[in-house]
Scaffold this motif. Structure first.
Motif, short mmCIF file in Angstrom:
data_model
loop_
_atom_site.label_atom_id
_atom_site.label_comp_id
_atom_site.label_asym_id
_atom_site.label_seq_id
_atom_site.Cartn_x
_atom_site.Cartn_y
_atom_site.Cartn_z
N CYS A 81 26.40 53.45 45.16
CA CYS A 81 26.13 54.83 44.80
C CYS A 81 24.63 55.07 44.68
O CYS A 81 23.93 54.35 43.97
N ALA A 82 24.15 56.09 45.36
CA ALA A 82 22.72 56.44 45.28
C ALA A 82 22.39 57.09 43.94
O ALA A 82 21.22 57.14 43.57
N ASP A 83 23.38 57.55 43.21
CA ASP A 83 23.14 58.22 41.93
C ASP A 83 23.06 57.21 40.77
O ASP A 83 22.15 57.27 39.96
N CYS A 84 24.02 56.28 40.70
CA CYS A 84 24.03 55.34 39.57
C CYS A 84 23.71 53.91 39.98
O CYS A 84 23.51 53.05 39.13
N GLY A 85 23.67 53.64 41.28
CA GLY A 85 23.28 52.32 41.76
C GLY A 85 24.37 51.26 41.70
O GLY A 85 24.13 50.10 41.99
N ARG A 86 25.59 51.65 41.34
CA ARG A 86 26.67 50.66 41.21
C ARG A 86 27.53 50.64 42.47
O ARG A 86 27.66 51.64 43.17
N SER A 87 28.14 49.50 42.74
CA SER A 87 29.08 49.37 43.86
C SER A 87 30.35 50.12 43.53
O SER A 87 30.80 50.13 42.39
N SER A 88 30.96 50.70 44.54
CA SER A 88 32.14 51.52 44.32
C SER A 88 33.29 51.08 45.23
O SER A 88 33.06 50.61 46.34
N GLY A 89 34.49 51.25 44.76
CA GLY A 89 35.67 50.97 45.56
C GLY A 89 35.94 49.48 45.70
O GLY A 89 35.17 48.63 45.25
N VAL A 90 37.04 49.16 46.36
CA VAL A 90 37.44 47.76 46.56
C VAL A 90 36.41 47.03 47.40
O VAL A 90 36.00 45.92 47.06
N PHE A 91 35.96 47.65 48.47
CA PHE A 91 34.98 47.00 49.33
C PHE A 91 33.67 46.80 48.59
O PHE A 91 33.05 45.74 48.67
N GLY A 92 33.24 47.79 47.83
CA GLY A 92 32.02 47.67 47.04
C GLY A 92 32.11 46.56 46.02
O GLY A 92 31.16 45.79 45.82
N GLN A 96 29.93 43.08 45.73
CA GLN A 96 29.26 42.74 44.48
C GLN A 96 29.66 41.33 44.01
O GLN A 96 28.82 40.54 43.60
N GLU A 97 30.95 41.01 44.10
CA GLU A 97 31.41 39.68 43.71
C GLU A 97 30.81 38.61 44.60
O GLU A 97 30.36 37.55 44.12
N ARG A 98 30.80 38.86 45.90
CA ARG A 98 30.23 37.87 46.82
C ARG A 98 28.74 37.68 46.56
O ARG A 98 28.24 36.55 46.57
N ALA A 99 28.04 38.78 46.31
CA ALA A 99 26.60 38.69 46.06
C ALA A 99 26.32 37.93 44.77
O ALA A 99 25.36 37.17 44.68
N SER A 100 27.19 38.09 43.76
CA SER A 100 26.95 37.40 42.49
C SER A 100 27.18 35.90 42.61
O SER A 100 26.63 35.12 41.85
N ARG A 101 28.00 35.47 43.57
CA ARG A 101 28.26 34.04 43.75
C ARG A 101 27.29 33.39 44.74
O ARG A 101 27.34 32.19 44.97
#
Length: 110
Positions: A81-92, A96-101
């Motif tokens: 999201c360009a507004d809050c910067g968080r990943s959204s939806g299942v794909f998002g 995020q999970e893959r990036a954290s690992r």
């Protein structure tokens, strides 16, 4: 060939009206006029209905829905999201999970 933006819009409206009017050849009164720049494009009832339906059905190809967190409409290609910067939806969330690992590979020797 239409060159200015207003000429392009007027030409597109005339072409659209022509594609609809071909199926309803009986002459009828124009029920609406669209003014584009200094040009007026008259529209008959079947064309007005088709134009309204086309405008309601249009979806911008950049529209990826709304953010699960803040409701903002501006998700990028990675569903961030360009507004809050968080990943959204299942794909998002998956991204995020893959990036954290992710662990950076050891540096290569010189």
């Amino acid at each position: 060939m239409a060159s200015s933006p207003s000429e392009q819009v007027a030409a597109a409206l005339r072409e659209f009206a022509g594609r609809i009017d071909i199926f309803d050849p009986l002459p009828g009164a124009h029920v609406a006029e669209v003014r584009v720049g200094d040009q007026t494009v008259p529209l008959r009832a079947p064309v007005v209905r088709a134009l309204a339906e086309a405008l309601r059905a249009y979806q911008d190809p950049r529209d990826r829905g709304t953010c699960d967190h803040c409701g903002g409409p501006r998700l990028d290609d990675n569903f961030v999201c360009a507004d809050c910067g968080r990943s959204s939806g299942v794909f998002g969330r998956l991204l995020q999970e893959r990036a954290s690992r992710f662990e950076a590979p050891a540096e290569l020797p010189d």
